[in-house]
Design a protein around this motif. Structure first.
Motif, PDB file in Angstrom:
ATOM      1  N   GLU A   1      54.362  -1.356  21.044  1.00  0.00           N
ATOM      2  CA  GLU A   1      55.795  -1.834  21.376  1.00  0.00           C
ATOM      3  C   GLU A   1      56.576  -1.165  20.240  1.00  0.00           C
ATOM      4  O   GLU A   1      58.033  -1.172  20.209  1.00  0.00           O
ATOM      5  CB  GLU A   1      56.042  -3.218  21.060  1.00  0.00           C
ATOM      6  N   VAL A   2      55.952  -0.340  19.251  1.00  0.00           N
ATOM      7  CA  VAL A   2      56.613   0.283  18.115  1.00  0.00           C
ATOM      8  C   VAL A   2      57.560   1.444  18.762  1.00  0.00           C
ATOM      9  O   VAL A   2      56.910   2.453  19.533  1.00  0.00           O
ATOM     10  CB  VAL A   2      55.881   0.842  17.253  1.00  0.00           C
ATOM     11  N   PRO A   3      58.722   1.500  18.793  1.00  0.00           N
ATOM     12  CA  PRO A   3      59.578   2.709  19.188  1.00  0.00           C
ATOM     13  C   PRO A   3      59.156   4.074  18.593  1.00  0.00           C
ATOM     14  O   PRO A   3      58.769   3.953  17.461  1.00  0.00           O
ATOM     15  CB  PRO A   3      60.977   2.383  18.756  1.00  0.00           C
ATOM     16  N   GLY A   4      58.628   5.002  19.344  1.00  0.00           N
ATOM     17  CA  GLY A   4      58.196   6.214  18.929  1.00  0.00           C
ATOM     18  C   GLY A   4      56.787   6.490  18.779  1.00  0.00           C
ATOM     19  O   GLY A   4      56.445   7.519  18.817  1.00  0.00           O
ATOM     20  N   ILE A   5      56.131   5.384  19.351  1.00  0.00           N
ATOM     21  CA  ILE A   5      54.347   5.539  19.359  1.00  0.00           C
ATOM     22  C   ILE A   5      54.567   5.694  20.806  1.00  0.00           C
ATOM     23  O   ILE A   5      54.957   4.917  21.700  1.00  0.00           O
ATOM     24  CB  ILE A   5      53.938   4.295  18.783  1.00  0.00           C
TER      25      ILE A   5
ATOM     26  N   THR B   1      56.047  10.244  18.528  1.00  0.00           N
ATOM     27  CA  THR B   1      57.087  11.379  18.773  1.00  0.00           C
ATOM     28  C   THR B   1      57.742  12.000  17.576  1.00  0.00           C
ATOM     29  O   THR B   1      57.671  13.120  17.120  1.00  0.00           O
ATOM     30  CB  THR B   1      58.114  10.802  19.878  1.00  0.00           C
ATOM     31  N   PRO B   2      58.288  11.106  16.704  1.00  0.00           N
ATOM     32  CA  PRO B   2      58.809  11.771  15.224  1.00  0.00           C
ATOM     33  C   PRO B   2      57.692  11.804  14.411  1.00  0.00           C
ATOM     34  O   PRO B   2      56.314  11.564  14.775  1.00  0.00           O
ATOM     35  CB  PRO B   2      59.493  10.433  15.000  1.00  0.00           C
TER      36      PRO B   2
ATOM     37  N   ALA C   1      55.288   4.640   9.423  1.00  0.00           N
ATOM     38  CA  ALA C   1      54.057   3.839   8.880  1.00  0.00           C
ATOM     39  C   ALA C   1      54.256   2.354   8.310  1.00  0.00           C
ATOM     40  O   ALA C   1      53.557   1.557   8.851  1.00  0.00           O
ATOM     41  CB  ALA C   1      53.755   4.572   7.394  1.00  0.00           C
ATOM     42  N   GLN C   2      55.561   2.367   7.861  1.00  0.00           N
ATOM     43  CA  GLN C   2      55.777   0.751   7.323  1.00  0.00           C
ATOM     44  C   GLN C   2      56.162  -0.105   8.661  1.00  0.00           C
ATOM     45  O   GLN C   2      55.453  -1.293   8.968  1.00  0.00           O
ATOM     46  CB  GLN C   2      57.085   0.789   6.470  1.00  0.00           C
ATOM     47  N   THR C   3      56.903   0.750   9.954  1.00  0.00           N
ATOM     48  CA  THR C   3      57.133  -0.284  11.106  1.00  0.00           C
ATOM     49  C   THR C   3      55.757  -0.481  11.843  1.00  0.00           C
ATOM     50  O   THR C   3      55.635  -1.655  11.963  1.00  0.00           O
ATOM     51  CB  THR C   3      58.069   0.590  11.916  1.00  0.00           C
TER      52      THR C   3
END
Length: 858
Positions: A541-545, A690-691, A697-699
């Motif tokens: 659910e993490v944006p960018g993963i 993607t980024p 990391a913290q997210t």
């Protein structure tokens, strides 16, 4: 003779006459007392004169002292590492009796394997060469506190651990014999039969507040309360400095029941084993006796022990094995630079000696002996050495701290590196030696100065000899600089080649997280499987993963369960059955895609490969070739001797080989098992992003903690960082050798400049005559530059020969480049020529600007 010394002599005659009348003993005592007074007075006057002489030429004095101090400080800094890692005895009683014990199989090319539980138990029970033998297994655990969970490394130790190391705790007591009985693994789901007890490291004790009253209380590890019985001293690190606590372990408890019908296994070789030899026993004698024992075990257990022997190594050497060659190479390079500095200092000292030749000749002419002059110059050297030592010790103290901040964390005994009295004493002795070496020639020459010739012309006629000597020293400097340049070039090319190695998967844009759940909280396989399923779902659910997965042992990571087990193809007949070992990995669906480890044939794991499905595996190319040659392994079955004993698994896929231990390693046979079919607690999570993965990391950590905030998500990093860690020792060596090479090049350039500038001054009248006879300024400048090129070619040739001769010692450090690499050799010489020409430009320009008319009038 000074007035003080004359007075002592006159009083001495009177005192000696009086003492002679009292007998031989008073006479001898009085004679020695008077001799001491004479020596003291002489030394006091020598030192006072030395201070005045050094102060008269502050630029040269400061230059020599600073050059020496920099060289001594740098060498002392590296000596602090070499001393701690290689030279200093281990901090245990009679450390020379401690040996590391490894299993070895030459035929299988497995030369240093850990001890297997079954074999170690027999070693302990049946050997006659050791007072004690202990086995250790490092595990990842979670320490509970007010701030939540903290990941720490613990060590399971078997009976005899403190009998081997013989080190008393700082606080408390060591383990009792009955505390080992029934002691289960701290991370297992088994319960110990007795009260769980632990011994804490000094570092963990400080983390917990350094309260002496902590001994006797309990700490929560893996969701259980463990009573603290001791705190070890700060320098106790067994098997290494990562150990935060030690817990007793009864291997028989961990290896029994239906999973281990034969008892502790003999083919699972993963234990760190250390033994203390009996008094008077040599390592050769102990090895011979252990070989007899190993032969007996091979006869009793041919399926697991055939061709296996036991190898013994001194524990100190075994600990330092991984970094020995790198540290010795760096230290040798540093000594090369130090000799270069000594040569430069000697050159400066010779120039100063020539300038003071008339002073020394006058002193000898009015009665000073050659020995008296030599003593005076020695006093100046001692005074210079004292200044050098003081500056060097201060600099080295700073540089040791700086070097520790950039040193690779996996250098053994790194926690023992410090600027202590032993290292400071080395600095003092080294300063004295290099000062003596740098001043030896000018001191000897000064005491042999031809007085008449020196006073006749006002300058020493030996200037030409001094010039030749200085030229020889400059050639030596250039040779040393070339050797350092070649070493730096080879290591730089090695590092570049390592960075270009294809490790088999894509290391970019990959985030890594580690989780160590409590064994007490997740007691069943179903609980473990469900926990990781929910964690992976949360991370998606993490944006960018883009994708996530998990595995036990991740490539280039030191955290996780990494072990080997025997296997063989099911369809191999009795004649073709060859038992081999393969690394076992538990992976979740999507692992190969997330890692971008290409699938060669077959399929990856899916959610259907759960605990109720048929047992399946994915293998790598090396195992496929080893088991089935060129045939397609997909659909075939292999027998894996693992938790169920020998059991068939169907191969559903083949993946590309990967270099799991870094770019220097070679691929090994690997078997991947679905995590749902064999759940493990400690896992490495990977997320393709993607980024920049570091930005997430913290997210990602926060999303993982949403599932269970009590389970620590730790060691968050990136795969690129892990790759960098895998080559950090290579990077460390390259950076230091390059730094030394640059320093050596600058020092050599300074030597060339100083020699040519001195030559121009001494040959000023000669150059003026040549120009008066028609020589152009350009021709004069060209002649000076040609002199520098002659020096460079002479030194470069010697340096290349020395580099080629010594490069074979560093062969093991190189990768993808030959020790006699022509590109590196040519580049080193080219860089040297450019620098030498640049250093000669200013003296050449000064020579070209000489005014013949003015020079002839001087």
């Amino acid at each position: 003779m000074t007035a003080d010394r004359r007075a002592i002599r006159e009083d001495g005659k009177r005192l000696l006459n009086a003492a002679r009348a009292r007998g031989p003993v008073p006479f001898v005592k009085t004679w020695f007392a008077l001799l001491g007074d004479l020596i003291f007075v002489g030394a006091r006057h020598d030192l006072a004169y030395a201070v005045r002489a050094l102060v008269r030429s502050p630029a040269v004095t400061v230059g020599i002292s600073l050059l020496l101090a920099l060289g001594v400080a740098a060498t002392t800094t590296l000596f602090a590492f070499v001393d701690a890692v290689l030279l200093r005895p281990l901090p245990y009683e009679q450390p020379d009796r401690l040996v590391a014990m490894w299993e070895s199989n030459v035929r299988a090319d497995r030369l240093r394997e850990g001890g297997s539980p079954g074999n170690v138990l027999d070693w302990v029970a049946r050997n006659d060469a050791f007072d004690a033998i202990t086995a250790m297994m490092t595990v990842s655990a979670t320490l509970r506190g007010r701030d939540g969970g903290t990941p720490i490394a613990g060590v399971h130790v078997t009976r005899g651990f403190f009998d081997v190391y013989r080190r008393q705790p700082k606080l408390g007591r060591t383990f009792l014999a009955d505390e080992f009985e029934g002691a289960a693994s701290i991370t297992s789901r088994q319960a110990s039969s007795g009260e769980p007890v632990v011994v804490l490291s000094h570092r963990l004790w400080q983390t917990l507040g350094a309260d002496p009253q902590l001994v006797g209380r309990t700490v929560s590890i893996e969701g259980r309360d463990w009573r603290v019985i001791a705190v070890m001293p700060e320098d106790f690190a067994a098997p290494d400095a990562t150990a935060a606590f030690w817990a007793p372990w009864d291997m028989r408890v961990s290896y029994r029941g239906a999973r281990f019908p034969q008892g502790p296994p003999r083919d699972a070789r993963f234990l760190r084993v250390v033994g203390r030899m009996k008094a008077g026993m040599s390592i050769e004698g102990a090895a011979a006796r252990m070989q007899v024992l190993a032969n007996g075990l091979a006869s009793e257990h041919p399926d697991t022990n055939a061709d296996w022997t036991v190898r013994l190594f001194p524990l100190k050497d075994d600990i330092a094995r991984s970094s020995r060659l790198e540290l010795l190479l760096i230290f040798a390079a540093m000594f090369c630079l130090l000799l270069l500095v000594c040569a430069n200092v000697a050159s400066l000292a010779i120039a100063r000696g020539v300038a003071r030749a008339r002073e020394m000749a006058i002193r000898m002419a009015i009665g000073a002996s050659g020995g008296r002059v030599m003593r005076q110059l020695i006093a100046e050297s001692l005074l210079s050495a004292m200044v050098t030592t003081a500056v060097a010790v201060v600099l080295a103290a700073w540089w040791v701290d700086a070097a520790l901040s950039i040193a690779p964390a996996d250098i053994p005994r790194l926690h023992e590196v410090a600027m202590n009295a032993r290292v400071a004493s080395f600095a003092a002795v080294l300063a004295l030696v290099v000062t003596a070496v740098g001043n030896a020639v000018p001191t000897f020459r000064a005491s042999r100065t031809p007085i008449a010739n020196t006073l006749k012309d006002g300058v020493a006629v030996s200037q030409s000899a001094s010039g030749r000597l200085r030229a020889g020293l400059v050639v030596a400097e250039i040779a040393a600089a070339v050797m350092l340049l070649v070493g730096a070039g080879l290591l730089a090319r090695t590092f570049a080649e390592l960075r270009r190695v294809d490790v088999g998967f894509d290391t970019g844009k990959l985030l890594v997280l580690r989780i160590t759940p409590d064994a007490a909280r997740y007691r069943t396989n179903a609980q473990t499987t469900d926990y990781y399923r929910r964690v992976l779902d949360s991370l998606r659910e993490v944006p960018g993963i883009d994708s996530v997965a998990a595995i036990t042992a991740l490539p280039m990571s030191t955290i996780g369960s990494d072990f080997t087990r025997p296997y063989w193809p099911e369809d191999a007949g009795p004649e073709g059955k060859v038992i081999s070992q393969a690394s076992i990995r538990m992976a979740t669906p999507g692992y190969f895609g997330t890692l971008r480890l290409p699938l060669i044939s077959g399929r990856e794991f899916t959610d259907r490969d759960d605990a109720n499905a048929p047992r399946v595996v994915v293998v790598n190319q090396k195992l496929a070739r080893q088991a089935w040659g060129a045939g397609n392994p997909v659909g075939r079955r292999l027998i894996l001797d693992y938790q169920r004993g020998p059991y068939p698994y169907e191969v559903v896929g083949v993946v590309r080989d990967a270099r799991d231990d870094g770019p220097r390693s070679e691929p090994v046979p690997e078997i991947f098992i679905p995590h749902s079919q064999n759940p493990y607690l400690v896992m490495n999570l990977i997320a393709r992003t993607t980024p920049d993965p570091a930005a997430l990391a913290q997210t990602a950590r926060a999303y993982a903690l949403r599932v269970d905030r009590d389970q620590p998500v730790h060691s968050v990093t990136t795969m690129d960082q892990l790759f960098g860690d895998a080559v950090q020792l290579d990077r460390f060596a390259m950076l230091l050798i390059t730094l030394f090479a640059v320093a050596g090049l600058i020092t050599a350039a300074g030597g060339v400049y100083a020699l040519l500038a001195y030559t121009v001054v001494q040959r000023r009248r000669e150059i003026a005559v040549r120009m008066a006879l028609g020589a152009s300024p350009r021709r004069v400048a060209r002649s000076i530059v040609m002199e520098s090129l002659v020096l460079a070619l002479a030194g470069g040739t010697i340096g290349i020969v020395g580099a080629v001769a010594s490069s074979r010692f560093a062969r093991r450090l190189l990768f993808g480049v030959a020790p006699q690499d022509p590109v590196t050799l040519v580049t080193a010489v080219a860089v040297l020529l450019v620098v030498v020409v640049a250093a000669s430009w200013l003296p050449a320009r000064r020579a070209a600007l000489i005014d013949p008319a003015r020079a002839m009038r001087v």
